[in-house]
Design an enzyme around this catalytic site. Structure first.
Site, PDB file in Angstrom:
ATOM      1  N   THR A  18      -8.181   2.498   9.366  1.00 31.87           N
ATOM      2  CA  THR A  18      -8.555   2.964  10.878  1.00 31.87           C
ATOM      3  C   THR A  18      -9.552   2.364  11.335  1.00 31.87           C
ATOM      4  O   THR A  18      -9.560   2.280  12.637  1.00 31.87           O
ATOM      5  CB  THR A  18      -9.067   4.719  10.482  1.00 31.87           C
ATOM      6  OG1 THR A  18      -7.985   5.141   9.695  1.00 31.87           O
ATOM      7  CG2 THR A  18      -9.726   5.286  11.526  1.00 31.87           C
ATOM      8  N   ASP A  32       0.804  -1.149   0.160  1.00 32.23           N
ATOM      9  CA  ASP A  32       0.035  -0.122   0.052  1.00 32.23           C
ATOM     10  C   ASP A  32       0.867   1.299  -0.046  1.00 32.23           C
ATOM     11  O   ASP A  32       1.841   1.350   0.774  1.00 32.23           O
ATOM     12  CB  ASP A  32      -1.121  -0.004   1.255  1.00 32.23           C
ATOM     13  CG  ASP A  32      -1.971   0.953   1.407  1.00 32.23           C
ATOM     14  OD1 ASP A  32      -2.341   1.424   0.213  1.00 32.23           O
ATOM     15  OD2 ASP A  32      -2.125   1.427   2.511  1.00 32.23           O
ATOM     16  N   HIS A  33       0.392   2.149  -0.748  1.00 28.48           N
ATOM     17  CA  HIS A  33       1.245   3.654  -0.744  1.00 28.48           C
ATOM     18  C   HIS A  33       2.681   3.357  -1.076  1.00 28.48           C
ATOM     19  O   HIS A  33       3.523   4.130  -0.260  1.00 28.48           O
ATOM     20  CB  HIS A  33       0.733   4.355   0.342  1.00 28.48           C
ATOM     21  CG  HIS A  33      -0.480   5.030   0.513  1.00 28.48           C
ATOM     22  ND1 HIS A  33      -1.000   5.885  -0.299  1.00 28.48           N
ATOM     23  CD2 HIS A  33      -1.781   4.355   1.303  1.00 28.48           C
ATOM     24  CE1 HIS A  33      -2.216   5.953  -0.262  1.00 28.48           C
ATOM     25  NE2 HIS A  33      -2.758   5.270   0.779  1.00 28.48           N
ATOM     26  N   GLY A  36      -7.239   8.355   8.024  1.00 33.63           N
ATOM     27  CA  GLY A  36      -7.287   8.760   9.359  1.00 33.63           C
ATOM     28  C   GLY A  36      -8.801   8.487  10.050  1.00 33.63           C
ATOM     29  O   GLY A  36      -9.797   8.442   9.251  1.00 33.63           O
ATOM     30  N   SER A  44     -12.506   4.300   5.691  1.00 31.79           N
ATOM     31  CA  SER A  44     -13.062   3.972   6.833  1.00 31.79           C
ATOM     32  C   SER A  44     -14.480   4.720   7.357  1.00 31.79           C
ATOM     33  O   SER A  44     -14.562   5.820   7.114  1.00 31.79           O
ATOM     34  CB  SER A  44     -12.192   4.077   8.072  1.00 31.79           C
ATOM     35  OG  SER A  44     -11.183   2.915   8.044  1.00 31.79           O
ATOM     36  N   HIS A  93      -9.303   4.987  -1.544  1.00 34.37           N
ATOM     37  CA  HIS A  93      -8.619   4.977   0.023  1.00 34.37           C
ATOM     38  C   HIS A  93      -9.322   6.003   0.901  1.00 34.37           C
ATOM     39  O   HIS A  93     -10.343   6.565   0.732  1.00 34.37           O
ATOM     40  CB  HIS A  93      -7.418   5.659  -0.439  1.00 34.37           C
ATOM     41  CG  HIS A  93      -6.343   4.656  -0.852  1.00 34.37           C
ATOM     42  ND1 HIS A  93      -4.911   4.201  -0.424  1.00 34.37           N
ATOM     43  CD2 HIS A  93      -6.343   4.266  -2.362  1.00 34.37           C
ATOM     44  CE1 HIS A  93      -4.338   3.441  -1.370  1.00 34.37           C
ATOM     45  NE2 HIS A  93      -5.145   3.287  -2.534  1.00 34.37           N
ATOM     46  N   GLY A  94      -8.916   5.768   2.271  1.00 33.73           N
ATOM     47  CA  GLY A  94      -9.379   6.684   3.114  1.00 33.73           C
ATOM     48  C   GLY A  94     -10.920   6.352   3.302  1.00 33.73           C
ATOM     49  O   GLY A  94     -11.686   7.399   3.714  1.00 33.73           O
TER      50      GLY A  94
HETATM   51  O1  G3H Z   1      -3.229   4.913   3.716  1.00 37.04           O
HETATM   52  C1  G3H Z   1      -2.285   4.666   5.022  1.00 37.04           C
HETATM   53  C2  G3H Z   1      -2.409   3.556   5.602  1.00 37.04           C
HETATM   54  O2  G3H Z   1      -3.584   3.682   6.625  1.00 37.04           O
HETATM   55  C3  G3H Z   1      -1.273   3.137   6.234  1.00 37.04           C
HETATM   56  O3  G3H Z   1      -1.012   3.679   7.513  1.00 37.04           O
HETATM   57  O4  G3H Z   1       1.773   4.362   7.195  1.00 37.04           O
HETATM   58  O5  G3H Z   1       0.334   4.462   9.385  1.00 37.04           O
HETATM   59  O6  G3H Z   1       0.968   2.247   8.179  1.00 37.04           O
HETATM   60  P1  G3H Z   1       0.830   3.580   8.256  1.00 37.04           P
HETATM   61  P1  13P Z   2      -8.425   4.852   6.339  1.00 35.62           P
HETATM   62  O1  13P Z   2      -7.681   5.599   7.327  1.00 35.62           O
HETATM   63  O2  13P Z   2     -10.011   5.580   6.101  1.00 35.62           O
HETATM   64  O3  13P Z   2      -8.932   3.296   6.923  1.00 35.62           O
HETATM   65  O4  13P Z   2      -7.778   4.485   5.150  1.00 35.62           O
HETATM   66  C1  13P Z   2      -7.039   3.530   4.765  1.00 35.62           C
HETATM   67  C2  13P Z   2      -6.219   3.695   3.354  1.00 35.62           C
HETATM   68  O5  13P Z   2      -6.711   4.310   2.508  1.00 35.62           O
HETATM   69  C3  13P Z   2      -5.022   2.785   3.398  1.00 35.62           C
HETATM   70  O6  13P Z   2      -4.447   2.924   2.219  1.00 35.62           O
HETATM   71 ZN    ZN Z   3      -4.474   5.073   1.481  1.00 37.41          ZN
END
Ligand code: G3H
Ligand code: 13P
Ligand code: ZN
Length: 305
Positions: free
Chosen positions: A254, A80-81, A179, A211, A208-209
């Site tokens: 999240t 991821d990312h 978040g 939650s 993404h994002g």
């Molecule tokens: O999109 C972001 C994910 O929730 C990853 O978060 O870098 O804190 O593991 P993290």
């Molecule tokens: P949330 O922070 O909304 O759970 O998103 C997670 C995410 O996009 C991980 O790549």
């Molecule tokens: Zn993400």
């Protein structure tokens, strides 16, 4: 079983559901998500961020997901990312079946150039590539974008980007944030923009994002001493609309974090005599499993294993 991610996401696209992608860094989350997937007969994407790789080590995460994939549901291991090109290359070469190159902070041409580079590495290994155009707001560990900087994906640019970068799937920005503090008040996603992008772009689209930041879970965290000012997430009805209008992979981190911490806080507060980590983690694991099951229901992946 480890499954081909692109085949899975194209199936989801054709049949109008989305595959949940959960961020996993440690054993309890993997166990909870896999228990949920088996019970719901849902395919699942287990994804690790660069922060997760720093925390647990890539080989540990690969080994844990490989072991998890012995369970009888389709499993994808996804980075991821990915921002660090050498780390993405390492993931491609050592066992990830899917990677994200997140060069969304760069100008369009540089985003295309970096994505093409990753696509070239990935093709040789049959690994899927997710790219991102537009910015998703919020902050988590290594993923920072201020709300001001965040901007939505332009549909015409998305069409050009997919053609030029040759990415397999595309993460788009339609109003979500990473978040627990996503919005003040109830804010809806830009579904009209999603429809325009869907009409112009044929690859699977990623949200993404996403939650939901469930009020009952937030209340539980607070009840046992947690501090979460103005936590608010994406409404379930908006997730359902996003799926109906062509989103086929949805990232959730999240919500599982909140579930785990609610359960852990309760365990510590209510059971001062517990000191076995398996016992202390059990309520959090149970909540994560319940949350994962609810996502599978909401996204329509239930029964699609
Ligand atoms: O999109 C972001 C994910 O929730 C990853 O978060 O870098 O804190 O593991 P993290
Ligand atoms: P949330 O922070 O909304 O759970 O998103 C997670 C995410 O996009 C991980 O790549
Ligand atoms: Zn993400």
């Amino acid at each position: 079983m480890i499954t081909n991610p692109l085949t899975l996401l194209r199936h989801a696209q054709k049949h109008g559901y989305a595959v949940p992608a959960f961020n996993v860094n440690h054993l309890e989350t993997i166990l909870a998500v896999m228990d949920a997937a088996v019970e719901m007969q849902s395919p699942v994407i287990l994804e690790t961020s660069e922060g997760g790789v720093q925390y647990a080590g890539m080989s540990m995460l690969i080994a844990m997901v490989k072991a998890a994939s012995e369970r009888p549901v389709p499993v994808v291991l996804h980075l991821d990312h990915g921002k660090d090109l050498p780390l993405i290359k390492q993931a491609i070469e050592t066992g990830y079946t899917s990677v994200m190159i997140d060069a969304s902070e760069y100008p369009f041409e540089e985003n295309v150039r970096r994505t093409r580079q990753v696509v070239a590495w990935a093709r040789a290994k049959g690994v899927m590539v997710e790219a991102e155009l537009g910015r998703i707001g919020g902050t988590e560990d290594l993923v920072h974008t201020s709300k001001k900087e965040a901007f939505f994906t332009d549909p015409d640019e998305a069409k050009t980007f997919v053609r030029e970068s040759e990415c397999d799937t595309l993460a788009i920005a339609i109003g979500t944030h990473h978040g627990a503090m996503k919005f003040s008040g109830n804010t809806h996603l830009d579904i009209e923009r999603l429809k325009k992008i869907r009409a112009l772009v044929d690859v699977p689209l990623v949200l993404h994002g996403a939650s939901g930041v469930r009020e009952d879970i937030v209340a539980l965290v607070k009840r046992f001493g947690g501090e979460l000012a103005e936590a608010r997430g994406v409404l379930d009805e908006d997730i359902a609309l996003a799926v109906q209008n062509g989103i086929t992979k949805i990232n959730i981190d999240t919500d599982l974090r909140l579930g785990f911490s609610a359960g852990l806080r309760e365990a510590v507060a209510e059971h001062p005599n517990w000191f076995d980590p398996r016992k202390l983690f059990e309520p959090g694991r149970t909540l994560m499993k319940e949350i994962a099951k609810q996502k599978m229901e909401l996204m329509g992946s239930k029964g699609k294993a």
